[in-house]
Write an enzyme that holds these catalytic residues in place. Structure first.
Site, PDB file in Angstrom:
ATOM      1  N   CYS A  42       0.856  -1.188   0.000  1.00 33.71           N
ATOM      2  CA  CYS A  42       0.000   0.000   0.000  1.00 33.71           C
ATOM      3  C   CYS A  42       0.898   1.245   0.000  1.00 33.71           C
ATOM      4  CB  CYS A  42      -0.830  -0.030   1.277  1.00 33.71           C
ATOM      5  SG  CYS A  42      -1.956   1.354   1.475  1.00 33.71           S
ATOM      6  N   THR A  44       0.855   3.509   2.098  1.00 30.46           N
ATOM      7  CA  THR A  44       1.297   3.689   3.492  1.00 30.46           C
ATOM      8  C   THR A  44       2.603   2.932   3.744  1.00 30.46           C
ATOM      9  OG1 THR A  44      -1.023   3.783   4.127  1.00 30.46           O
ATOM     10  CG2 THR A  44       0.550   3.442   5.908  1.00 30.46           C
ATOM     11  N   HIS A  47       5.504   4.862   2.398  1.00 29.77           N
ATOM     12  CA  HIS A  47       5.927   5.942   3.313  1.00 29.77           C
ATOM     13  C   HIS A  47       6.837   5.393   4.414  1.00 29.77           C
ATOM     14  CE1 HIS A  47       3.514   9.210   1.774  1.00 29.77           C
ATOM     15  NE2 HIS A  47       2.443   8.444   1.743  1.00 29.77           N
ATOM     16  N   HIS A  70      -0.173  -4.318   5.739  1.00 23.16           N
ATOM     17  CA  HIS A  70      -1.490  -4.444   6.386  1.00 23.16           C
ATOM     18  C   HIS A  70      -2.562  -5.074   5.481  1.00 23.16           C
ATOM     19  CE1 HIS A  70      -1.580  -0.372   4.565  1.00 23.16           C
ATOM     20  NE2 HIS A  70      -2.762  -0.782   4.176  1.00 23.16           N
ATOM     21  N   GLU A  71      -2.275  -5.251   4.198  1.00 25.33           N
ATOM     22  CA  GLU A  71      -3.290  -5.827   3.308  1.00 25.33           C
ATOM     23  C   GLU A  71      -2.998  -7.317   3.171  1.00 25.33           C
ATOM     24  OE1 GLU A  71      -3.081  -3.511  -0.280  1.00 25.33           O
ATOM     25  OE2 GLU A  71      -3.451  -1.648   0.791  1.00 25.33           O
ATOM     26  N   CYS A 100     -11.813   0.691  19.125  1.00 25.27           N
ATOM     27  CA  CYS A 100     -11.812   0.461  20.573  1.00 25.27           C
ATOM     28  C   CYS A 100     -13.121  -0.122  21.072  1.00 25.27           C
ATOM     29  CB  CYS A 100     -11.486   1.749  21.319  1.00 25.27           C
ATOM     30  SG  CYS A 100     -12.858   2.945  21.391  1.00 25.27           S
ATOM     31  N   CYS A 106     -17.571   4.446  17.754  1.00 21.67           N
ATOM     32  CA  CYS A 106     -17.763   2.988  17.803  1.00 21.67           C
ATOM     33  C   CYS A 106     -19.189   2.634  18.204  1.00 21.67           C
ATOM     34  CB  CYS A 106     -16.769   2.367  18.782  1.00 21.67           C
ATOM     35  SG  CYS A 106     -15.121   2.204  18.091  1.00 21.67           S
ATOM     36  N   CYS A 114     -12.968   5.448  14.613  1.00 22.68           N
ATOM     37  CA  CYS A 114     -12.850   5.352  16.074  1.00 22.68           C
ATOM     38  C   CYS A 114     -11.872   6.405  16.615  1.00 22.68           C
ATOM     39  CB  CYS A 114     -12.336   3.953  16.410  1.00 22.68           C
ATOM     40  SG  CYS A 114     -11.721   3.741  18.081  1.00 22.68           S
ATOM     41  N   ILE A 184      -6.084   2.914  -6.033  1.00 24.68           N
ATOM     42  CA  ILE A 184      -7.439   3.077  -5.468  1.00 24.68           C
ATOM     43  C   ILE A 184      -8.329   3.833  -6.451  1.00 24.68           C
ATOM     44  CG2 ILE A 184      -8.787   3.989  -3.532  1.00 24.68           C
ATOM     45  CD1 ILE A 184      -6.429   3.289  -1.710  1.00 24.68           C
ATOM     46  N   ILE A 299     -13.309  10.523   3.419  1.00 23.21           N
ATOM     47  CA  ILE A 299     -13.257   9.049   3.503  1.00 23.21           C
ATOM     48  C   ILE A 299     -11.985   8.639   4.226  1.00 23.21           C
ATOM     49  CG2 ILE A 299     -12.922   6.908   2.183  1.00 23.21           C
ATOM     50  CD1 ILE A 299     -15.624   7.790   1.654  1.00 23.21           C
TER      51      ILE A 299
HETATM   52 ZN   LIG Z   1      -3.780  -0.220   2.363  1.00 20.35          ZN
HETATM   53 ZN   LIG Z   2     -13.699   3.674  19.288  1.00 25.31          ZN
END
Ligand SMILES: [Zn+2]
Ligand SMILES: [Zn+2]
Length: 369
Positions: A42, A44, A47, A70-71, A100, A106, A114, A184, A299
């Site tokens: 990604c 991210t 970076h 993370h994907e 959380c 949440c 969150c 994306i 978003i």
């Molecule tokens: Zn991603």
């Molecule tokens: Zn939360």
């Protein structure tokens, strides 16, 4: 169960990462252990790989070493004693926003934003490894009809889906301008097409990605870096003079924002997804938003789990073909090649997927043809 595994680890507060042996993570009561089948790179991760000022500030030196990524798509091989949903043998992906469960967001259906959000691969060890520990609460069970290289990218595809549909899903028969030509934005073209947006304009820069946008179903391709084209006039000419009903900014540059608000018709929806390096102040606030009666929709993430239900159906049915966006696949040990592809300009890649197991990579390449 193996004790050690290979992982892509950020060991030092500088550019790059290392492929080293580390301990297989120990799961806590509410976590599951996942054997990673596919994991995608990604923006991210780029970076963090580069260790730019954002990642230095967001992650910091103290948390290193940390596993990137993370994907993911993988198989559950162990579950903690308090786990209620995921089962051993489940084929899962993971929502990367770990909520959380107690803050106002949440408790009111906005877990994805969150107040105490933790992000997989940013606030804890990630997915560029043979195994991953992840909370049961963010496990998402995949349909087996979805191959791992597609299941892995549901997280960014979910960003695209949420951005296209917005809060009101008022998309069929609406004109849409998508600004940006990263993965994306390219996914968004496919989702917009499936959701019935018409016509679809894509504003991009790179030949390679424009070609993918065309394959994904964009009706009009506009170059952001060619000064001879008046993009706003062109768009108005092709929307009966109104401007686009919906504008998605997936670039975050001052030029994209300024043009995006000019492209938006009165009463339209502007969806802000691209992250600006500096806070842009160029906006004509009165004419761009107030008098225009614009809806502005930020978003961050995906609707949990509404977006995931939709994405699963899109992919499992084969109705959304994302294969043009998956441009590169490598073994996890060759992660450096993947990052090089992601960083080279002009762009010659969209989505890059990594595989810890070489057999898994072979299978994916066969499917790709
Ligand atoms: Zn991603
Ligand atoms: Zn939360």
């Amino acid at each position: 169960m193996a004790e050690k595994m290979k992982a892509v680890v950020k060991t030092r507060p500088k550019g790059g990462a290392e492929f080293i042996e580390v301990n297989v993570p120990r799961i806590s009561q509410d976590q599951v252990l996942v054997k990673v089948r596919a994991t995608s790179i990604c923006g991210t991760d780029v970076h963090i790989y580069k260790w730019d000022p954002w990642s230095e500030g967001r992650i910091g030196r103290k948390k290193l070493p940390q596993i990137l990524g993370h994907e993911v798509a993988g198989e559950v091989v162990e579950v903690g004693s308090a786990v209620r949903r995921a089962k051993v043998g489940d084929y899962i992906s993971a929502e990367t926003h770990i909520p959380c469960k107690f803050c106002i967001q949440c408790l009111t259906g906005q877990e994805h934003i969150c107040a105490n959000l933790k992000i997989l691969g940013v606030d804890c060890d990630g997915t560029f490894a043979e195994y991953l520990a992840v909370p049961d609460s963010v496990c998402w069970v995949n349909d087996r009809a979805i191959p791992p290289e597609f299941a892995s990218v549901q997280e960014p595809l979910g960003n695209a889906t949420y951005a296209v549909l917005g809060e009101d899903y008022n998309v069929p028969g609406r004109s849409m301008a998508i600004i940006g030509d990263g993965p994306i934005a390219l996914f968004a073209v496919g989702v917009a097409r499936l959701a019935g947006a018409v016509p679809i304009f894509l504003v991009g820069k790179y030949e390679f990605n424009m070609e993918i946008a065309r394959k994904m179903g964009a009706d009009h391709l506009l170059y952001a870096n060619k000064p001879d084209v008046d993009r706003i006039a062109y768009l108005k000419d092709h929307t009966r003079g109104f401007g686009a009903d919906i504008v998605l900014d997936m670039a975050g540059s001052p030029q994209a924002l300024e043009e995006g608000f000019k492209m938006l018709r009165k009463g339209g929806r502007f969806t802000a997804f691209g992250i600006a390096a500096e806070s842009p102040t160029l906006l004509d606030y009165n004419n761009g938003i107030v008098f225009k009666g614009a809806q502005v929709h930020g978003i961050n993430g995906r609707k949990m789990f509404d977006t995931w239900f939709r994405v699963r159906n899109f992919l499992a049915s084969g109705r959304l073909d994302i294969s043009p966006v998956i441009t590169h696949m490598f073994a996890l040990k060759d992660f450096e090649k993947g990052f090089e592809q992601m960083m080279v300009r002009p762009r010659h890649s969209a989505k890059v997927v990594l595989f810890p197991d070489s057999e898994e990579l072979k299978g994916a390449k066969k499917r790709q043809g």
